[in-house]
Design a protein around this motif. Sequence first.
Motif, PDB file in Angstrom:
ATOM      1  N   ARG A  67      -6.124   8.486 -12.009  1.00  0.00           N
ATOM      2  CA  ARG A  67      -5.772   9.839 -11.330  1.00  0.00           C
ATOM      3  C   ARG A  67      -4.511  10.347 -11.776  1.00  0.00           C
ATOM      4  O   ARG A  67      -4.264  11.635 -12.193  1.00  0.00           O
ATOM      5  N   ARG A  68      -3.256   9.352 -11.937  1.00  0.00           N
ATOM      6  CA  ARG A  68      -2.015  10.206 -12.269  1.00  0.00           C
ATOM      7  C   ARG A  68      -1.942  10.590 -13.427  1.00  0.00           C
ATOM      8  O   ARG A  68      -1.194  11.440 -13.885  1.00  0.00           O
ATOM      9  N   HIS A 117       0.821  -1.138  -0.020  1.00  0.00           N
ATOM     10  CA  HIS A 117       0.136   0.088   0.130  1.00  0.00           C
ATOM     11  C   HIS A 117       0.934   1.199   0.008  1.00  0.00           C
ATOM     12  O   HIS A 117       1.522   1.786   1.202  1.00  0.00           O
ATOM     13  N   VAL A 131      -2.657  11.720  -6.274  1.00  0.00           N
ATOM     14  CA  VAL A 131      -2.834  10.206  -5.621  1.00  0.00           C
ATOM     15  C   VAL A 131      -2.041   9.999  -4.594  1.00  0.00           C
ATOM     16  O   VAL A 131      -2.147   8.818  -3.789  1.00  0.00           O
ATOM     17  N   ARG A 132      -0.925  10.759  -4.197  1.00  0.00           N
ATOM     18  CA  ARG A 132       0.050  10.306  -3.178  1.00  0.00           C
ATOM     19  C   ARG A 132      -0.306  11.020  -1.830  1.00  0.00           C
ATOM     20  O   ARG A 132       0.759  11.152  -0.785  1.00  0.00           O
ATOM     21  N   ASP A 140      -7.361   2.861 -10.317  1.00  0.00           N
ATOM     22  CA  ASP A 140      -7.935   4.179 -10.225  1.00  0.00           C
ATOM     23  C   ASP A 140      -6.699   5.031  -9.937  1.00  0.00           C
ATOM     24  O   ASP A 140      -6.809   6.326 -10.115  1.00  0.00           O
ATOM     25  N   ASP A 141      -5.715   4.602  -9.147  1.00  0.00           N
ATOM     26  CA  ASP A 141      -4.465   5.672  -8.803  1.00  0.00           C
ATOM     27  C   ASP A 141      -3.847   6.088 -10.037  1.00  0.00           C
ATOM     28  O   ASP A 141      -3.550   6.959 -10.266  1.00  0.00           O
ATOM     29  N   GLU A 142      -3.776   4.965 -11.013  1.00  0.00           N
ATOM     30  CA  GLU A 142      -2.953   5.048 -12.206  1.00  0.00           C
ATOM     31  C   GLU A 142      -3.928   6.082 -13.064  1.00  0.00           C
ATOM     32  O   GLU A 142      -3.440   7.039 -13.810  1.00  0.00           O
ATOM     33  N   MET A 202      -7.979  -0.325  -6.910  1.00  0.00           N
ATOM     34  CA  MET A 202      -7.421   0.682  -6.255  1.00  0.00           C
ATOM     35  C   MET A 202      -5.986   1.166  -7.371  1.00  0.00           C
ATOM     36  O   MET A 202      -6.070   2.504  -7.417  1.00  0.00           O
ATOM     37  N   LEU A 203      -5.300   0.421  -7.559  1.00  0.00           N
ATOM     38  CA  LEU A 203      -4.253   0.711  -8.344  1.00  0.00           C
ATOM     39  C   LEU A 203      -4.704   1.142  -9.497  1.00  0.00           C
ATOM     40  O   LEU A 203      -4.030   2.121 -10.118  1.00  0.00           O
ATOM     41  N   ARG A 219       0.502   4.289  -0.691  1.00  0.00           N
ATOM     42  CA  ARG A 219      -0.075   5.730  -0.077  1.00  0.00           C
ATOM     43  C   ARG A 219       0.388   5.783   1.419  1.00  0.00           C
ATOM     44  O   ARG A 219       0.368   6.751   1.829  1.00  0.00           O
TER      45      ARG A 219
END
Length: 124
Positions: A113-114, A85, A120-121, A109-111, A106-107, A87
Amino acid sequence: DAKLEDTVQLRRLRPMPPPPAPAFSGSLSAGAPLEMLFEDGWWQAVLTASETAEDGKAVLVVQTVYHNQTHRIAPGEVRPCLLWHWRCDRWERAWTLGALDTHYAMLLDDEDRRVHGMDVREKK
């Protein structure tokens, strides 16, 4: 035999996971997520059975999560299925297959957003 080689972005690197407890493989039951050592890499799998080989040694029967392949391996070739994780900068054990699905969602979604320039950090 040629070894599999992969190139990853620096931001994808993470620390080594902690070593498993000495009696880890003996505590597993059918359906437990784990990682198995295969061809110099760790692959997510599920324990399907424990057997005794003809030579009297224990053998674990596992099925890989994403490739649906069955392998018979020694108990020393498994470790807990741990998810990084990033974050909060820690390893967390996946106790169910649902935890794997949630983590990968989640990964993704984070990608996403990036890629779209969102932060996302954020530590939680």
